[in-house]
Design a protein around this motif. Structure first.
Motif, PDB file in Angstrom:
ATOM      1  N   SER A 139       0.846  -1.198   0.000  1.00  0.00           N
ATOM      2  CA  SER A 139       0.000   0.000   0.000  1.00  0.00           C
ATOM      3  C   SER A 139       0.878   1.243   0.000  1.00  0.00           C
ATOM      4  N   GLU A 140       0.337   2.323  -0.496  1.00  0.00           N
ATOM      5  CA  GLU A 140       1.107   3.558  -0.633  1.00  0.00           C
ATOM      6  C   GLU A 140       1.650   4.052   0.706  1.00  0.00           C
ATOM      7  N   ASN A 141       0.902   3.839   1.789  1.00  0.00           N
ATOM      8  CA  ASN A 141       1.294   4.324   3.111  1.00  0.00           C
ATOM      9  C   ASN A 141       1.652   3.182   4.062  1.00  0.00           C
ATOM     10  N   GLN A 142       2.134   2.070   3.522  1.00  0.00           N
ATOM     11  CA  GLN A 142       2.431   0.881   4.336  1.00  0.00           C
ATOM     12  C   GLN A 142       3.399   1.222   5.464  1.00  0.00           C
ATOM     13  N   ILE A 143       3.035   0.755   6.666  1.00  0.00           N
ATOM     14  CA  ILE A 143       3.927   0.919   7.812  1.00  0.00           C
ATOM     15  C   ILE A 143       4.693  -0.365   8.043  1.00  0.00           C
ATOM     16  N   ASN A 144       5.805  -0.254   8.715  1.00  0.00           N
ATOM     17  CA  ASN A 144       6.647  -1.387   9.048  1.00  0.00           C
ATOM     18  C   ASN A 144       6.014  -2.121  10.214  1.00  0.00           C
ATOM     19  N   LEU A 145       5.680  -3.401  10.010  1.00  0.00           N
ATOM     20  CA  LEU A 145       4.912  -4.155  10.989  1.00  0.00           C
ATOM     21  C   LEU A 145       5.233  -5.634  10.869  1.00  0.00           C
ATOM     22  N   SER A 146       5.171  -6.352  11.981  1.00  0.00           N
ATOM     23  CA  SER A 146       5.430  -7.790  11.931  1.00  0.00           C
ATOM     24  C   SER A 146       4.337  -8.493  11.130  1.00  0.00           C
ATOM     25  N   GLU A 147       4.713  -9.566  10.498  1.00  0.00           N
ATOM     26  CA  GLU A 147       3.759 -10.346   9.703  1.00  0.00           C
ATOM     27  C   GLU A 147       2.634 -10.887  10.584  1.00  0.00           C
ATOM     28  N   ASP A 148       2.952 -11.254  11.812  1.00  0.00           N
ATOM     29  CA  ASP A 148       1.960 -11.802  12.738  1.00  0.00           C
ATOM     30  C   ASP A 148       0.818 -10.811  12.978  1.00  0.00           C
ATOM     31  N   ILE A 149       1.153  -9.593  13.333  1.00  0.00           N
ATOM     32  CA  ILE A 149       0.121  -8.586  13.609  1.00  0.00           C
ATOM     33  C   ILE A 149      -0.610  -8.216  12.329  1.00  0.00           C
ATOM     34  N   ARG A 150       0.126  -8.095  11.229  1.00  0.00           N
ATOM     35  CA  ARG A 150      -0.500  -7.761   9.946  1.00  0.00           C
ATOM     36  C   ARG A 150      -1.563  -8.800   9.589  1.00  0.00           C
ATOM     37  N   GLU A 151      -1.231 -10.066   9.749  1.00  0.00           N
ATOM     38  CA  GLU A 151      -2.170 -11.141   9.395  1.00  0.00           C
ATOM     39  C   GLU A 151      -3.340 -11.218  10.367  1.00  0.00           C
ATOM     40  N   LYS A 152      -3.112 -10.901  11.633  1.00  0.00           N
ATOM     41  CA  LYS A 152      -4.227 -10.869  12.593  1.00  0.00           C
ATOM     42  C   LYS A 152      -5.210  -9.765  12.214  1.00  0.00           C
ATOM     43  N   CYS A 153      -4.688  -8.612  11.822  1.00  0.00           N
ATOM     44  CA  CYS A 153      -5.571  -7.523  11.382  1.00  0.00           C
ATOM     45  C   CYS A 153      -6.304  -7.915  10.104  1.00  0.00           C
ATOM     46  N   ARG A 154      -5.595  -8.553   9.166  1.00  0.00           N
ATOM     47  CA  ARG A 154      -6.223  -9.006   7.912  1.00  0.00           C
ATOM     48  C   ARG A 154      -7.366  -9.970   8.220  1.00  0.00           C
ATOM     49  N   SER A 155      -7.121 -10.893   9.121  1.00  0.00           N
ATOM     50  CA  SER A 155      -8.138 -11.869   9.508  1.00  0.00           C
ATOM     51  C   SER A 155      -9.327 -11.193  10.187  1.00  0.00           C
ATOM     52  N   ASP A 156      -9.044 -10.232  11.064  1.00  0.00           N
ATOM     53  CA  ASP A 156     -10.128  -9.499  11.734  1.00  0.00           C
ATOM     54  C   ASP A 156     -11.012  -8.793  10.717  1.00  0.00           C
ATOM     55  N   VAL A 157     -10.390  -8.158   9.726  1.00  0.00           N
ATOM     56  CA  VAL A 157     -11.164  -7.453   8.695  1.00  0.00           C
ATOM     57  C   VAL A 157     -11.987  -8.450   7.892  1.00  0.00           C
ATOM     58  N   ALA A 158     -11.379  -9.542   7.492  1.00  0.00           N
ATOM     59  CA  ALA A 158     -12.102 -10.558   6.709  1.00  0.00           C
ATOM     60  C   ALA A 158     -13.272 -11.135   7.507  1.00  0.00           C
ATOM     61  N   PHE A 177      -5.558  -3.731  15.836  1.00  0.00           N
ATOM     62  CA  PHE A 177      -5.110  -2.437  15.311  1.00  0.00           C
ATOM     63  C   PHE A 177      -4.343  -1.688  16.397  1.00  0.00           C
ATOM     64  N   GLY A 178      -4.829  -1.770  17.628  1.00  0.00           N
ATOM     65  CA  GLY A 178      -4.118  -1.183  18.756  1.00  0.00           C
ATOM     66  C   GLY A 178      -2.767  -1.850  18.975  1.00  0.00           C
ATOM     67  N   ARG A 179      -2.730  -3.164  18.800  1.00  0.00           N
ATOM     68  CA  ARG A 179      -1.453  -3.888  18.924  1.00  0.00           C
ATOM     69  C   ARG A 179      -0.486  -3.443  17.840  1.00  0.00           C
TER      70      ARG A 179
END
Length: 119
Positions: A79-98, A111-113
């Motif tokens: 994404s244009e504004n991608q932040i540096n984040l662990s894959e674990d948290i990124r995937e948890k957020c992806r799963s929450d959204v899905a 998201f808070g994490r």
């Protein structure tokens, strides 16, 4: 603004003034801030703070459209504004959204994490 200024003064005292008196002190300080605290990260934190203002200090869940927008803007790889984040948290957020797509609400916890991990 006044509270922030007082906090900064307590943290760095007169040192910042001395730094600015150096030849290119202000420019070096600005570059340091940009390198340590990316604009994308600052935007992500501001976006989460806006959610908190609208939904409560630490909401349990947020609207799906808001969560999807946050994810697509800041957490999605590439994404244009991608932040540096662990894959674990990124995937948890992806799963929450899905998982929240059908219900219209998405858990806010991860998201808070993500925010805490970036600080």
């Amino acid at each position: 603004q006044q509270e922030f200024n007082c906090m900064m003064a307590a943290c760095i005292g007169n040192q910042l003034g001395r730094l600015f008196q150096l030849g290119n002190g202000r420019q070096h300080f600005a570059r340091f801030l940009e390198s340590e605290f990316s604009g994308e990260l600052m935007s992500f934190i501001e976006a989460l703070n806006e959610v908190r203002v609208k939904c409560g200090r630490q909401p349990d869940a947020i609207e799906f459209t808001v969560a999807k927008s946050l994810f697509d803007s800041y957490l999605e790889i590439g994404s244009e504004n991608q932040i540096n984040l662990s894959e674990d948290i990124r995937e948890k957020c992806r799963s929450d959204v899905a998982n929240g797509a059908g219900a219209g609400l998405v858990a806010f916890h991860n998201f808070g994490r993500a925010e805490r991990e970036t600080r």
